[in-house]
Design an enzyme around this catalytic site. Sequence first.
Site, short mmCIF file in Angstrom:
data_model
loop_
_atom_site.label_atom_id
_atom_site.label_comp_id
_atom_site.label_asym_id
_atom_site.label_seq_id
_atom_site.Cartn_x
_atom_site.Cartn_y
_atom_site.Cartn_z
N ARG A 234 0.91 -0.94 -0.11
CA ARG A 234 0.26 -0.40 -0.04
C ARG A 234 1.03 1.29 0.06
O ARG A 234 2.15 1.12 0.98
CB ARG A 234 -1.09 -0.07 1.13
CG ARG A 234 -1.74 -0.62 1.18
CD ARG A 234 -2.77 -0.26 0.11
NE ARG A 234 -4.21 -1.00 0.77
CZ ARG A 234 -4.51 -2.13 -0.75
NH1 ARG A 234 -3.29 -2.50 -1.84
NH2 ARG A 234 -5.68 -2.68 -1.18
N HIS A 282 -1.04 1.27 -10.33
CA HIS A 282 -2.38 0.16 -8.38
C HIS A 282 -2.76 -1.00 -9.24
O HIS A 282 -3.78 -1.36 -9.94
CB HIS A 282 -2.91 0.25 -7.97
CG HIS A 282 -3.26 -0.26 -6.39
ND1 HIS A 282 -3.68 0.50 -5.67
CD2 HIS A 282 -3.96 -1.26 -7.02
CE1 HIS A 282 -3.59 0.02 -5.27
NE2 HIS A 282 -4.23 -1.60 -5.33
#
Length: 319
Positions: A234, A282
Site C-alpha cells: 500500500r 496500482h
Amino acid sequence: MQPEKSVIIDLRFPAEEIENALASSFPGRNIINLGDETTRGLDLSRIDYAVVWKPQADLFSRATGLKVVFSGGAGVDHILTLPGLPDLPLVRFVDRSLTTRMSEWVVMQCLMHLRQTVAYDENRASKIWKELSQPEARDVTVGIMGLGVLGQDAAEKLRHIGFHVIGWSRTPKHIAGVQTFSAGDLDVFLGQTDILVGLLPLTAETTGLFNMALFQKLRQTGALGEPVFINAGRGKSQVEKDVIIALEQGILKGVSLDVFETEPLPADSPLWSMKNVLMTPHAAAASDCKALFQHVQNQIDRFEKGFPLEHVVNRGFGY
Ligand code: NDP
Ligand code: OXD
C-alpha cells in the site's frame, strides 16, 4: 425450503467485467448489482451478503441485515475505515489468479533491476552500444517484507529464478530455502537486503514504515551497488518524499512502485519523471471478477453449511 439468499455487488471495477462475470456466477441466487441504475432505491435491509470495493457511502445504512462482508480485493484497509462498517465477519479475497499476478509483477521488477533495464534504455536513446556488468540473481538478496499469501508465493518464485531470498513478518515463519526474520529483527534483515520488496497490508504499524531511516539500513554494498526498493503493498506505507530524496542522494539506486500515498499519483509528483523509477498504476495484481465471485460463492456455501469462513480479517491486527 428456504429461498437462496441474495448477494449485493458494490464494486468500483469496470462495469463490463462485472456483468460478464455475473452472467455465469452465483447460480440460483438473486444478485443486486449496485452498479446497475435500476437497483437504485431497492430495499437492501434483508440481504445477507455484500461484495464490496470502495462501496457507496450509504451501503451499510441501507443493508442493515448483512451477515458477511466480502472484500473485492486482498487488502482491506479501505473497508476497515468505512464509516458505519458493521461488526460482522469481513472476508478478504485470496485466490490463485491474484497471487500469480502479483508474483509475476514482483519477479518482473526484480529482474528489470537485476538486468539494468533503465540503464540499457538510456543507452539505447543515445545509440550507445555498451555491455554493462552482469551480476547473477544468486548474488543478489531480495528481502520481502510481508510473508503472507503474496509474499510467500513471490519468495518461492524468486528463489526458483535463483535469487537469494529472505523475508520478514510480524510472527515467525518457516519457509523452505528462505531465511526468515520476525518483527524484532528488522535491522538485521534490512542489513542483508539488496532489493527490498514491500508486500505488507496498510495498518497503524505499517503506515510510513518505508522511510529514510529504513532505506539507510539496507545493504549499500551488494552486487547491484546501492539497494532497490519495490512496493506493491500500500502506498501509505511509503514516505514518498523520502523515496525521492533517497533516489537523489544515491541511498536507493532505483525503485518500482505500484502503489502511492495518493492515487492516482498527482501530476506534480517528481516520481513521474525521475530516473530509475519504474511504476504501474496500482495494477500489479487486479482482482479477476469471475475468480472473485467463485471465491465468494465458496465461502457462502461454507457459511451456510455451518463451516468456518476462510480468510477472515482480524480487526485487531487490521489485516
Ligand atoms: P496477508 O495478510 O496474507 O499477509 C500479510 C503479511 O504482512 C503477513 O506475513 C503479516 O505477518 C505481515 N505483516 C502485517 N503487519 C505486519 C507488521 N506490523 N510487521 C511485520 N509484518 C507484518 O496479505 P497478502 O499477502 O494477501 O496481501 C498483502 C497486501 O498486498 C494486501 O494487504 C494489500 O495491501 C496488498 N495488495 C496489493 C495489490 C496490488 O495490486 N498492488 C493486490 C493485492 C494485495 P504475519 O504473517 O505474521 O501475520
Ligand atoms: C487488493 C488490491 O488489495 O488490488 O487486492 O490492491
